[in-house]
Design an enzyme around this catalytic site. Structure first.
Site, short mmCIF file in Angstrom:
data_model
loop_
_atom_site.label_atom_id
_atom_site.label_comp_id
_atom_site.label_asym_id
_atom_site.label_seq_id
_atom_site.Cartn_x
_atom_site.Cartn_y
_atom_site.Cartn_z
N HIS A 307 0.83 -1.21 0.00
CA HIS A 307 0.00 0.00 0.00
C HIS A 307 0.86 1.26 0.00
O HIS A 307 0.72 2.13 -0.86
CB HIS A 307 -0.92 -0.01 1.23
CG HIS A 307 -1.74 1.23 1.39
ND1 HIS A 307 -3.06 1.29 1.02
CD2 HIS A 307 -1.44 2.46 1.86
CE1 HIS A 307 -3.53 2.50 1.26
NE2 HIS A 307 -2.56 3.23 1.77
N GLU A 308 1.75 1.36 0.98
CA GLU A 308 2.57 2.57 1.10
C GLU A 308 3.51 2.74 -0.09
O GLU A 308 3.77 3.86 -0.53
CB GLU A 308 3.35 2.58 2.41
CG GLU A 308 2.48 2.60 3.68
CD GLU A 308 1.50 3.76 3.74
OE1 GLU A 308 1.70 4.77 3.03
OE2 GLU A 308 0.51 3.66 4.49
N HIS A 311 1.90 4.54 -2.84
CA HIS A 311 2.00 6.00 -2.72
C HIS A 311 3.35 6.50 -3.24
O HIS A 311 3.42 7.54 -3.89
CB HIS A 311 1.85 6.42 -1.25
CG HIS A 311 0.45 6.38 -0.72
ND1 HIS A 311 -0.61 6.97 -1.35
CD2 HIS A 311 -0.05 5.82 0.42
CE1 HIS A 311 -1.71 6.77 -0.64
NE2 HIS A 311 -1.40 6.08 0.44
N GLU A 336 -5.99 7.63 -2.11
CA GLU A 336 -5.73 6.24 -1.71
C GLU A 336 -5.96 5.24 -2.84
O GLU A 336 -5.61 4.07 -2.71
CB GLU A 336 -6.61 5.85 -0.51
CG GLU A 336 -6.39 6.68 0.75
CD GLU A 336 -4.98 6.56 1.32
OE1 GLU A 336 -4.34 5.52 1.13
OE2 GLU A 336 -4.52 7.53 1.96
N TYR A 446 -10.93 6.74 2.59
CA TYR A 446 -10.37 5.39 2.51
C TYR A 446 -11.38 4.40 1.94
O TYR A 446 -11.06 3.58 1.09
CB TYR A 446 -9.90 4.91 3.90
CG TYR A 446 -8.55 5.46 4.29
CD1 TYR A 446 -7.38 4.84 3.88
CD2 TYR A 446 -8.44 6.60 5.07
CE1 TYR A 446 -6.13 5.33 4.22
CE2 TYR A 446 -7.20 7.11 5.44
CZ TYR A 446 -6.05 6.48 5.01
OH TYR A 446 -4.82 6.98 5.34
#
Length: 514
Positions: A307-308, A311, A336, A446
């Site tokens: 996930h991160e 980004h 997101e 989210y």
């Protein structure tokens, strides 16, 4: 007013980052936890162990410790972090934000911030959350019934009296029990197949292949801690340098306590026509390696990593003219989408085979364990999503008022939506960094953006191949490259070739479609 708000937000998160409360427990009080976890703890006098409130200590205890009193103490301490000072800050922020909205002609702070988001207004957000609550409540009630049955059974086996209710300190523990009993998934066994070095190497390879990139580690880089690594990112075909990213994966005193991606330098055109490259840092708090064992990741931590890093890729791959639109400077309820979309890879058989290897002998994760892990994606999905709705509702409630009692608001929504009361004397919103970290009035994003991310994944990647480089490049060009220079809905429609819908999202939550 904006200056005061900025200072209060900095203080709110600084308090959380510098919070260093610890508790001490005997080995008996840590019953149910594996010996390698206990061995990793600092030993104090009188045969006690030091336990902090950082994630690598808190979650294993809340999920695995069968001593009720230990979980009760940990949960109370965790949700009273910075309670006094941050409650004061939060309840000062709310009227200040409301005042700015009023001065600018908006009814509430939430209406003000939502105008530029894809949701547009508080009515759309409220309708979305209420509709989802209605659909998920029956699922959540069934999960709660199972938890109460497990709790009664365990209390009888241990000779304890059951209070017949689900307490805040019970939730993580019994949800873990459900994973183990209903899905036969034992996270302690699974994490042995996810040593952080193996996961990192293969995660980086997957992103390079999928997005047409090349990562090169920088030797002898200037970093703020010896565990931090730096990489340069180039386009695979042109070899143009697109940016750099840092990986800062382990906890230390004073460090940001969650997982996040921070943009350190925007990617944009300079006045002389040269491009300033984007620089980002991915920060996490995975358990530190010890003398006898590498850092091993739980599956949910692998998901967080994907996930991160999603980004990070958004930060690096965006190629905008202005710094204002660089990287993740998109609508807050769209930001997101790219990172959530890439979480799906950690539920795919081929990816899991590729990123896993037993830390002792290099064995691949067995097929039967793999199938159980993939099936467990729906474990506790009702309660987990309802909790996200609680946090979204609390955020909306606080930011549609001029004054609010944050503890009361949180208790009200917990009881109405989850049917589980917070522990008296705690105030979770005082520990909720998002309220002072750019998600004020926008935490719903989210769940909202998950509608879009699931639509992208299921209609394109799942259909045409999760490692299909053509789809990957289309995704990089249409979703990542524009940064915030194009509206999120316009990017979605260009990528999907139609309006997005919530079908894939609802199916991912275990809800049947007509």
């Amino acid at each position: 007013i904006k200056k005061e708000i900025g200072e209060l937000c900095i203080d709110f998160n600084k308090n959380l980052n510098e919070e260093n409360t610890f508790l001490t427990f005997s080995k008996e009080e840590l019953g149910g936890l594996p010996s390698n976890f206990i061995d990793s703890l600092e030993k104090m006098e009188k045969n006690k162990y030091k336990v902090t409130l950082q994630y690598p200590h808190y979650f294993p205890i809340m999920k695995k410790c069968h001593i009720v009193e230990t979980r009760k103490k940990m949960e109370a301490a965790f949700n009273t972090r910075c309670k006094e000072e941050n409650t004061i800050i939060l309840e000062r922020l709310i009227p200040l934000r409301a005042r700015i909205a009023e001065l600018l002609g908006y009814r509430t702070h939430a209406d003000f911030v939502l105008e530029v988001n894809t949701a547009k207004n508080t009515t759309n957000v409220s309708d979305f959350l209420d509709d989802l609550t209605k659909k998920l409540k029956p699922l959540g009630e069934g999960e709660k019934k199972l938890i109460l049955e497990l709790k009664l059974k365990e209390c009888e086996e241990r000779g304890l009296e059951s209070d017949g209710r689900i307490n805040a300190w019970d939730l993580h523990y019994y949800m873990t029990c459900i994973e183990e009993l209903k899905y036969s998934v034992e996270q302690e066994n699974i994490r042995e197949y996810f040593p952080v070095e193996e996961v990192t190497t293969n995660l980086l390879n997957i992103y390079q292949e999928l997005l047409g990139l090349v990562f090169e580690q920088v030797d002898n880089a200037q970093v703020w801690d010896k565990s931090v690594t730096l990489y340069t990112v180039k386009d695979r075909v042109t070899r143009d340098m697109l940016g750099q990213f840092y990986l800062d994966l382990y906890p230390r005193d004073g460090k940001y306590g969650h997982a996040a991606c921070f943009g350190l330098q925007p990617g944009c055109l300079l006045p002389d026509g040269q491009r300033m490259m984007s620089v980002a840092a991915m920060v996490a708090n995975f358990s530190k390696p010890t003398a006898g064992q590498p850092s091993l990741l739980r599956h949910d931590e692998v998901k967080t990593y994907f996930h991160e890093f999603g980004h990070v890729m958004h930060q690096i791959c965006a190629q905008t003219r202005f710094a204002r639109f660089s990287g993740t400077n998109v609508e807050t309820d769209f930001v997101e989408v790219p990172s959530q979309m890439l979480e799906n890879w950690v539920w795919e058989r081929d990816t899991l085979k590729r990123i896993s290897k037993h830390y002792k002998d290099g064995r691949l994760i067995p097929d039967d364990l793999l199938e159980k892990l993939i099936t467990s994606r729906l474990a506790n999905i009702g309660l987990l999503t309802l909790r996200q709705i609680v946090l979204s509702k609390v955020d909306q409630s606080l930011h549609t008022k001029s004054f609010a009692d944050s503890a009361k608001e949180y208790a009200k929504h917990c009881e109405e939506i989850l049917g589980i009361s917070p522990t008296p004397g705690t105030n979770m919103p005082a520990t909720f960094g998002h309220l002072a970290g750019g998600y004020d009035g926008q935490y719903y994003g989210y769940l909202w953006s998950e509608v879009f991310s699931m639509d992208i994944f299921c209609s394109c990647f799942k259909k045409e191949g999760i490692m299909n480089p053509k789809v990957g490049m289309k995704y990089r060009d249409i979703i990542l490259k524009p940064g915030g220079s194009m509206d999120g809905m316009e990017m979605l429609q260009r990528f999907l070739g139609r309006e997005p819908n919530e079908r894939a999202f609802l199916l991912s939550k275990g809800l049947s479609m007509p």
